[in-house]
Write a protein that holds these residues in place. Structure first.
Motif, PDB file in Angstrom:
ATOM      1  N   GLU A   2       0.835  -1.218   0.000  1.00  0.00           N
ATOM      2  CA  GLU A   2       0.000   0.000   0.000  1.00  0.00           C
ATOM      3  C   GLU A   2       0.864   1.261   0.000  1.00  0.00           C
ATOM      4  N   THR A   3       1.978   1.214   0.743  1.00  0.00           N
ATOM      5  CA  THR A   3       2.880   2.372   0.803  1.00  0.00           C
ATOM      6  C   THR A   3       3.431   2.677  -0.589  1.00  0.00           C
ATOM      7  N   LEU A   4       3.810   1.643  -1.307  1.00  0.00           N
ATOM      8  CA  LEU A   4       4.352   1.827  -2.660  1.00  0.00           C
ATOM      9  C   LEU A   4       3.280   2.396  -3.588  1.00  0.00           C
ATOM     10  N   ILE A   5       2.078   1.854  -3.515  1.00  0.00           N
ATOM     11  CA  ILE A   5       0.992   2.327  -4.386  1.00  0.00           C
ATOM     12  C   ILE A   5       0.677   3.800  -4.093  1.00  0.00           C
ATOM     13  N   LEU A   8       3.420   5.937  -5.470  1.00  0.00           N
ATOM     14  CA  LEU A   8       3.344   6.045  -6.936  1.00  0.00           C
ATOM     15  C   LEU A   8       2.266   7.045  -7.353  1.00  0.00           C
ATOM     16  N   LYS A   9       1.181   7.113  -6.569  1.00  0.00           N
ATOM     17  CA  LYS A   9       0.118   8.079  -6.893  1.00  0.00           C
ATOM     18  C   LYS A   9       0.600   9.513  -6.664  1.00  0.00           C
ATOM     19  N   VAL A  10       1.376   9.722  -5.606  1.00  0.00           N
ATOM     20  CA  VAL A  10       1.952  11.057  -5.365  1.00  0.00           C
ATOM     21  C   VAL A  10       2.931  11.399  -6.498  1.00  0.00           C
ATOM     22  N   PHE A  49       6.154  14.399 -19.737  1.00  0.00           N
ATOM     23  CA  PHE A  49       4.875  13.825 -20.179  1.00  0.00           C
ATOM     24  C   PHE A  49       5.023  12.359 -20.607  1.00  0.00           C
ATOM     25  N   LEU A  50       6.187  12.029 -21.185  1.00  0.00           N
ATOM     26  CA  LEU A  50       6.413  10.628 -21.583  1.00  0.00           C
ATOM     27  C   LEU A  50       6.413   9.689 -20.375  1.00  0.00           C
ATOM     28  N   GLN A  51       6.729  10.217 -19.197  1.00  0.00           N
ATOM     29  CA  GLN A  51       6.739   9.378 -17.980  1.00  0.00           C
ATOM     30  C   GLN A  51       5.324   9.074 -17.479  1.00  0.00           C
ATOM     31  N   THR A  52       4.398   9.977 -17.767  1.00  0.00           N
ATOM     32  CA  THR A  52       3.079   9.931 -17.128  1.00  0.00           C
ATOM     33  C   THR A  52       2.385   8.582 -17.336  1.00  0.00           C
ATOM     34  N   ASP A  53       2.318   8.147 -18.578  1.00  0.00           N
ATOM     35  CA  ASP A  53       1.601   6.910 -18.894  1.00  0.00           C
ATOM     36  C   ASP A  53       2.230   5.709 -18.182  1.00  0.00           C
ATOM     37  N   SER A  54       3.553   5.650 -18.177  1.00  0.00           N
ATOM     38  CA  SER A  54       4.224   4.503 -17.541  1.00  0.00           C
ATOM     39  C   SER A  54       4.020   4.486 -16.034  1.00  0.00           C
ATOM     40  N   ILE A  55       4.024   5.670 -15.410  1.00  0.00           N
ATOM     41  CA  ILE A  55       3.791   5.716 -13.955  1.00  0.00           C
ATOM     42  C   ILE A  55       2.383   5.181 -13.666  1.00  0.00           C
ATOM     43  N   ALA A  56       1.395   5.664 -14.420  1.00  0.00           N
ATOM     44  CA  ALA A  56       0.007   5.223 -14.206  1.00  0.00           C
ATOM     45  C   ALA A  56      -0.138   3.716 -14.451  1.00  0.00           C
ATOM     46  N   GLU A  57       0.538   3.212 -15.473  1.00  0.00           N
ATOM     47  CA  GLU A  57       0.401   1.783 -15.779  1.00  0.00           C
ATOM     48  C   GLU A  57       1.106   0.904 -14.745  1.00  0.00           C
ATOM     49  N   HIS A  58       2.130   1.447 -14.097  1.00  0.00           N
ATOM     50  CA  HIS A  58       2.727   0.697 -12.981  1.00  0.00           C
ATOM     51  C   HIS A  58       1.739   0.601 -11.813  1.00  0.00           C
ATOM     52  N   ILE A  59       0.955   1.656 -11.602  1.00  0.00           N
ATOM     53  CA  ILE A  59      -0.077   1.612 -10.544  1.00  0.00           C
ATOM     54  C   ILE A  59      -1.100   0.522 -10.878  1.00  0.00           C
ATOM     55  N   ARG A  60      -1.507   0.445 -12.142  1.00  0.00           N
ATOM     56  CA  ARG A  60      -2.455  -0.588 -12.571  1.00  0.00           C
ATOM     57  C   ARG A  60      -1.857  -1.993 -12.425  1.00  0.00           C
ATOM     58  N   LEU A  62       0.113  -2.948 -10.250  1.00  0.00           N
ATOM     59  CA  LEU A  62       0.092  -3.319  -8.827  1.00  0.00           C
ATOM     60  C   LEU A  62      -1.354  -3.485  -8.343  1.00  0.00           C
ATOM     61  N   ASN A  63      -2.274  -3.555  -9.297  1.00  0.00           N
ATOM     62  CA  ASN A  63      -3.673  -3.859  -9.010  1.00  0.00           C
ATOM     63  C   ASN A  63      -4.425  -2.746  -8.275  1.00  0.00           C
ATOM     64  N   SER A  64      -4.019  -1.499  -8.516  1.00  0.00           N
ATOM     65  CA  SER A  64      -4.782  -0.360  -8.009  1.00  0.00           C
ATOM     66  C   SER A  64      -5.231   0.459  -9.214  1.00  0.00           C
ATOM     67  N   TYR A  65      -6.155   1.379  -8.983  1.00  0.00           N
ATOM     68  CA  TYR A  65      -6.632   2.223 -10.085  1.00  0.00           C
ATOM     69  C   TYR A  65      -5.824   3.514 -10.154  1.00  0.00           C
ATOM     70  N   ALA A  66      -5.578   3.970 -11.371  1.00  0.00           N
ATOM     71  CA  ALA A  66      -4.805   5.194 -11.576  1.00  0.00           C
ATOM     72  C   ALA A  66      -5.727   6.410 -11.504  1.00  0.00           C
ATOM     73  N   PRO A  67      -5.304   7.450 -10.780  1.00  0.00           N
ATOM     74  CA  PRO A  67      -6.097   8.686 -10.763  1.00  0.00           C
ATOM     75  C   PRO A  67      -6.202   9.255 -12.171  1.00  0.00           C
ATOM     76  N   GLY A  68      -7.395   9.747 -12.537  1.00  0.00           N
ATOM     77  CA  GLY A  68      -7.579  10.219 -13.908  1.00  0.00           C
ATOM     78  C   GLY A  68      -8.335  11.520 -14.013  1.00  0.00           C
ATOM     79  N   SER A  69      -8.384  12.267 -12.912  1.00  0.00           N
ATOM     80  CA  SER A  69      -9.053  13.570 -12.995  1.00  0.00           C
ATOM     81  C   SER A  69      -8.078  14.661 -12.581  1.00  0.00           C
TER      82      SER A  69
END
Ligand SMILES: [Fe+2]
Length: 144
Positions: A2-5, A8-10, A49-60, A62-69
């Protein structure tokens, strides 16, 4: 895990805020060195900006949802939005400071990845850290 997830969101929110701010500075920066600043910021925001997608997909992954708003991104971001037009050196100093904050969260993410026994995530964050330490050098050199 959970700490890692959470970390990653921050990192994602901070990445997104850094992207938007640096793109805005690319548009609005002024001064006698405009071409160099404009080009430098172009490279900066594109790389962030190229990092954004990969960071979000790493969150996914790890079986969590990526913030999208936008509101959630801003809530997660550890840097302030740009709300006024600064002069060129102030923009660069502001980016240097934001870049340092991003680095702090990348380092925390690497520690959290070690704690969660997720070395691939740690390696992913290390590559971003390496790129932003280099950007820190460039930004400090610009404002010196
Ligand atoms: Fe442009």
């Amino acid at each position: 895990m959970e700490t890692l997830i959470e970390q990653l969101k921050v990192i994602l929110g901070t990445n997104f805020a850094l992207y938007l701010k640096s793109h805005g500075y690319h548009w609005n920066i002024e001064g006698s060195n405009f071409p160099q600043y404009h080009d430098f910021l172009n490279g900066f925001y594109n790389e962030v900006f190229l990092q954004t997608d990969s960071i979000a997909e790493h969150i996914r992954a790890l079986n969590s949802y990526a913030p999208g708003s936008l509101s959630r991104m801003l809530e997660l971001a550890d840097i302030q939005e740009a709300t006024s037009i600064l002069d060129a050196m102030e923009m660069m100093r502001d980016l240097a400071s934001d870049n340092d904050r991003f680095i702090i969260h990348l380092r925390a993410g690497i520690v959290a990845a070690e704690g969660a026994n997720e070395p691939a995530v740690g390696n992913f964050l290390q590559d971003i850290l390496d790129a932003h330490q280099k950007k820190g050098w460039m930004l400090r050199s610009i404002v010196k």
